[in-house]
Enzyme design. Structure first.
Site, PDB file in Angstrom:
ATOM      1  CD  GLU A  80      84.517  55.284 -39.901  1.00 25.84           C
ATOM      2  OE1 GLU A  80      85.462  56.218 -40.310  1.00 25.84           O
ATOM      3  OE2 GLU A  80      84.413  54.316 -40.600  1.00 25.84           O
ATOM      4  CE  LYS A 179      84.402  53.030 -43.924  1.00 23.81           C
ATOM      5  NZ  LYS A 179      85.650  53.213 -42.801  1.00 23.81           N
ATOM      6  CB  CYS A 212      85.440  57.210 -43.274  1.00 19.63           C
ATOM      7  SG  CYS A 212      86.986  57.958 -42.623  1.00 19.63           S
TER       8      CYS A 212
END
Ligand SMILES: *[C@@H]1O[C@H](CO)[C@@H](O)[C@H](O)[C@H]1NC(C)=O
Ligand SMILES: *[C@@H]1O[C@H](CO)[C@@H](O)[C@H](O)[C@H]1NC(C)=O
Ligand SMILES: *[C@@H]1O[C@H](CO)[C@@H](O)[C@H](O)[C@H]1NC(C)=O
Ligand SMILES: *[C@@H]1O[C@H](CO)[C@@H](O)[C@H](O)[C@H]1NC(C)=O
Ligand SMILES: *[C@@H]1O[C@H](CO)[C@@H](O)[C@H](O)[C@H]1NC(C)=O
EC number: 3.5.1.92
Length: 512
Positions: A80, A179, A212
């Protein structure tokens, strides 16, 4: 091949080719990338300056991709923020963004560069995948114009997304994931209105993808495994370690084991910000991992994995609820681990059986140390409650950990070295969830592959004496259904969250 089988193949040749080319194992690669950061992410740059910086990072990623392909990797994951860094405003990130189409358009950017406008980053990633015959997973920014008369459209007239892309070994865009769970401070991006469950099939299994901070929440992460039945998770991340329970290699390997999937985690390499820790994790054990606080170098990891790893079903409460808590007069105390107040008991002897409870959770431990040192204290802790600092999520945690000093108030504080090895341990808890992630972390932030197991009745136990001194042995449980239940009014929660954020933002060692 028998004659009848051959005929069947001839008649259904597509099926036959798929069948023949399906693989029982594959080689995975992850690249921990020392990202080259823009000099100042709060000042606007021109599109050509943005592209120049991104090409510098892509030059490094290219080295890793070419090297991985030469060593036989089928797929490589990069981190990322690995192409342009982090901490932008909405305006300063804008020149780095490209319009990324829905993969249904069936597009090989390397062969058809300008089909969706000017997309040099997608073109280069696609060519890297195609030229080297390898699946390439990368993280970049997507922009989508919207009509400001639409109430969901931001005032600047566009959605901006933190986005993972996957190009297959022919260079075709096969996955695009926006995300969902943005970390605090990621104001440059929007979250999609609904979580996206992005999967794709390959000859070496079914893949799912998220990013993440998503790993701490139910959607899309859990649903990809339980409903979409993926074999392997692709996980670009920019993860700052938080000890004792959220070091990157520790938590990501635990998620692979708890969920019964392969997990490919590629982190940024930025040791001064505690950003390091990448790995290739199978459900039974980590296969390769990297943690390096000393050098500034990137690192390529490769390992073979099963295309369809086996799942084993664990009842996380079965053993713990069957045993009677020994009635001892152990003195309990409270101490804080990452802003959560645990109930602890000190492990006084070289060997023993302890129980500690908090709310609905009781944790049981049997252990034997190699020696009982006078300069080191270990404790057994329980936490059953809502964590509300950099995000709101309900936890049930049973943990054996080394206290930072011999002062009991330091139990739960971040510490990364220890001196005591354990001959054996067995940890269990009366969890109210089936989502429990088993962690074992050794001194100097090392994993312990092959040294422990989880039994079907929910015990995390050692298979042999630990190969190093122990930082923590933990069962990290998540109760997703209780994330938004509380007796406090939501205004009060928001208010106290904001106060906490103001106080702790400078010291939160955790960015995602
Ligand atoms: C891919 O190969 C083509 C043809 O050999 C070459 O022109 C191009 O520069 C290569 N691109 C990348 C990103 O490797
Ligand atoms: C935005 O929406 C309004 C109201 O629906 C419409 O009148 C306008 O034409 C739209 N603008 C664009 C650029 O699509
Ligand atoms: C797990 O075990 C406990 C105690 O043996 C039992 O009550 C419970 O029903 C089991 N849970 C599941 C999901 O099988
Ligand atoms: C701990 O419990 C186990 C089994 O329940 C028992 O065999 C062992 O003797 C106990 N150890 C101590 C130190 O009490
Ligand atoms: C919330 O309220 C219920 C009953 O009103 C009580 O039983 C429970 O303990 C409370 N929970 C917390 C976390 O305060």
């Amino acid at each position: 091949m028998s004659a009848s089988r051959w005929l069947a193949c001839a008649a259904f040749s597509v099926f036959c080719v798929l069948k023949i080319s399906s693989l029982d194992t594959f080689v995975a690669a992850v690249y921990e990338h020392a990202v080259i950061l823009p000099s100042n992410t709060l000042l606007p740059v021109s599109p050509s300056e943005a592209l120049a910086l991104m090409n510098q990072n892509l030059d490094l990623l290219e080295g890793a991709i070419v090297s991985a392909a030469k060593q036989g990797a089928h797929i490589i994951v990069t981190p990322e923020d690995g192409i342009y860094g982090m901490r932008f405003t909405r305006d300063t990130i804008y020149p780095y963004l490209e319009d990324i189409p829905d993969p249904q358009v069936n597009w090989i950017p390397c062969d058809n560069a300008n089909r969706f406008g000017y997309t040099p980053v997608q073109e280069r990633l696609s060519c890297l995948a195609k030229n080297n015959s390898i699946y390439v997973v990368a993280n970049m920014g997507d922009k989508k114009p919207c009509n400001t008369s639409d109430p969901q459209c931001p005032p600047d007239g566009r959605f901006q997304y933190n986005t993972n892309v996957v190009f297959d070994s022919l260079g075709k865009l096969v996955a695009r994931y926006h995300k969902q769970n943005l970390f605090m401070g990621e104001e440059q991006f929007n979250a999609p209105v609904e979580p996206e469950f992005v999967t794709f099939n390959t000859p070496f299994g079914k893949f799912g993808i998220f990013t993440c901070f998503d790993i701490l929440f139910h959607d899309p992460a859990i649903t990809l495994v339980t409903e979409y039945q993926v074999d392997t998770i692709l996980f670009p991340t920019a993860w700052m370690d938080v000890l004792p329970h959220l070091a990157a290699i520790e938590f990501h390997s635990a998620w692979a084991m708890g969920m019964g999937v392969n997990f490919l985690a590629a982190n940024i390499h930025h040791p001064s910000k505690r950003m390091t820790g990448s790995g290739i994790y199978a459900p039974d054990s980590p296969r390769a991992f990297h943690y390096d606080r000393k050098t500034q170098e990137g690192k390529l990891l490769l390992s073979q994995l099963d295309s369809h790893p086996r799942h084993s079903v664990v009842n996380w409460t079965s053993y713990a609820s069957s045993i009677e808590a020994p009635s001892t007069g152990n003195q309990e105390f409270q101490s804080i681990a990452f802003f959560d107040e645990f109930t602890f008991v000190e492990l006084k002897g070289i060997t023993g059986n302890y129980t500690v409870c908090q709310n609905d959770l009781c944790c049981h431990l049997s252990y034997q140390m190699s020696e009982k040192r006078a300069d080191e204290v270990y404790a057994l802790g329980a936490f059953d409650g809502l964590h509300t600092v950099e995000g709101q999520y309900y936890l049930q945690i049973c943990t054996l950990l080394k206290c930072k000093t011999t002062n009991l108030r330091t139990c739960g504080s971040s510490v990364d070295t220890a001196s005591t090895r354990f001959e054996m341990f067995s940890l269990s808890g009366t969890f109210g969830t089936q989502y429990v992630f088993p962690e074992v972390l050794l001194s100097e932030v090392k994993l312990a592959p092959g040294e422990f197991q989880v039994s079907s009745d929910g015990r995390l136990f050692s298979l042999k004496p630990t190969s190093g001194p122990v930082l923590t042995v933990t069962l990290f449980g998540r109760l997703y259904g209780k994330d938004w239940t509380s007796n406090a009014s939501s205004d009060l929660i928001t208010h106290s969250l904001m106060i906490i954020m103001l106080i702790v933002t400078p010291i939160i060692h955790y960015l995602c």
